[in-house]
Write an enzyme that holds these catalytic residues in place. Structure first.
Site, PDB file in Angstrom:
ATOM      1  N   SER A 131       0.690  -1.260  -0.207  1.00 56.65           N
ATOM      2  CA  SER A 131       0.087  -0.107   0.022  1.00 56.65           C
ATOM      3  C   SER A 131       0.917   1.393  -0.007  1.00 56.65           C
ATOM      4  O   SER A 131       1.612   1.630  -0.964  1.00 56.65           O
ATOM      5  CB  SER A 131      -0.884  -0.045   1.048  1.00 56.65           C
TER       6      SER A 131
ATOM      7  N   GLU B  63     -10.239  -4.272  -5.751  1.00 55.00           N
ATOM      8  CA  GLU B  63      -9.775  -3.226  -4.597  1.00 55.00           C
ATOM      9  C   GLU B  63      -9.660  -2.130  -5.698  1.00 55.00           C
ATOM     10  O   GLU B  63      -9.355  -2.245  -6.985  1.00 55.00           O
ATOM     11  CB  GLU B  63      -8.219  -3.681  -4.196  1.00 55.00           C
TER      12      GLU B  63
ATOM     13  N   HIS C 183      -7.843  -5.189  -0.724  1.00 59.64           N
ATOM     14  CA  HIS C 183      -6.593  -4.484  -0.513  1.00 59.64           C
ATOM     15  C   HIS C 183      -5.625  -5.208   0.653  1.00 59.64           C
ATOM     16  O   HIS C 183      -6.188  -5.531   1.601  1.00 59.64           O
ATOM     17  CB  HIS C 183      -6.733  -2.908  -0.055  1.00 59.64           C
TER      18      HIS C 183
END
Length: 307
Positions: A146, A238, A268
């Protein structure tokens, strides 16, 4: 394909996490994570050791019989506003054992108190600290999820442009690669984990008063030429799937050895759910990819990345 009961159970809990990200005050979330970090349990075969990397707070995860010459540098996610979490430590411990390698987890400074470039500077400092400890660049690999995926790519770009030795390879898990305002991103799509409100807060907190089109904030606006081999994993379900596809395409166009994998039905950073079969599949692929490049190539002549 049959959906496992574990997948069903985890997916059922995603709306709760989505709600918490949007409405729990940041100070409360930080307190909760701090309590979790104090209680987290790792496998008895993995030693957890706090260390300062030239002033940057980090944690070593050291499995038994691990190599002292090889290191995986891990840059955690958390929207740039959260520090290390128990899930990141547990995921790191899995990779440490799988790769029989020490892992350095970087607990970089977080926004909004420390917006760009604080987190990036801390990651660069930690990497250079490893070099100063006598670890060869060809024996270092990097992984980030991320926000940590963003920091992985931007760290490589900054190291390249500064003329530093680059690590052997890198892996990005659901990386966020464009923090500029995007009102029509996958219009009509509802991410099962990340709400638009939370995503906007995370981006604004990190960008601060800077231009979100700065390549060291949003690497899709930068030059990826000369970066080491790159593996990108993202979930089909996602919002950041498009970020992964976009950065992989740009890397390929720049001549980078890159591989993109989109996991069906995944959300995610599903990899932090270690009971999930797809998490182990992804982590094992990452371990194999990074391990296969360890020491295999010399990035001792960095490309400038400039036209």
């Amino acid at each position: 394909m049959t959906i496992s009961s574990t997948e069903r159970k985890i997916r059922a809990g995603l709306p709760i996490v989505r709600f918490m990200q949007s409405y729990i005050p940041l100070r409360v979330a930080h307190w909760i994570l701090k309590q979790g970090m104090a209680r987290v349990r790792l496998d008895a075969d993995v030693i957890r050791e706090a260390v300062s990397a030239d002033g940057v707070s980090c944690e070593w995860l050291i499995p038994q019989n691990s190599s002292t010459e090889h290191v995986l540098l891990c840059l955690h996610g958390g929207g740039f506003v959260f520090g290390l979490t128990p899930q990141h430590l547990q995921t790191g411990a899995y990779l440490a054992q799988k790769m029989a390698m020490r892992i350095l987890m970087v607990d970089y400074r977080t926004a909004p108190d420390f917006p760009f470039p604080a987190a990036l500077d801390d990651c660069v400092t930690a990497y250079l600290w490893l070099l100063n400890q006598g670890i060869g660049a060809q024996n270092i690999v990097v992984a980030g999820d991320s926000a940590g995926g963003n920091l992985t790519i931007t760290m490589l770009m900054k190291l390249r442009d500064s003329g530093n030795l680059l690590p052997a390879a890198a892996a990005c898990l659901s990386p966020v690669t464009d923090l500029s305002p995007r009102e029509n991103l996958r219009k009509g799509f509802k991410d099962p984990l990340i709400s638009p409100k939370a995503a906007k807060f995370y981006s604004q907190s990190y960008v601060g008063n800077n231009d979100a089109h700065n390549p060291l904030i949003s690497p899709v606006f930068g030059n990826l030429r000369g970066l080491p081999p790159l593996l990108v994993h993202a979930g089909e379900d996602e919002i950041l799937r498009d970020d992964a596809v976009r950065i992989a395409g740009l890397a390929k166009s720049a001549g980078v050895d890159v591989r993109l994998e989109i996991y069906p039905r995944m959300w995610h950073v599903w990899q932090i759910n270690l009971t999930l079969p797809q998490a182990i599949q992804s982590l094992d692929d990452i371990a194999q990819f990074l391990g296969s490049h360890m020491g295999a190539c010399d990035h001792g002549t960095p490309a400038t990345g400039r036209d």
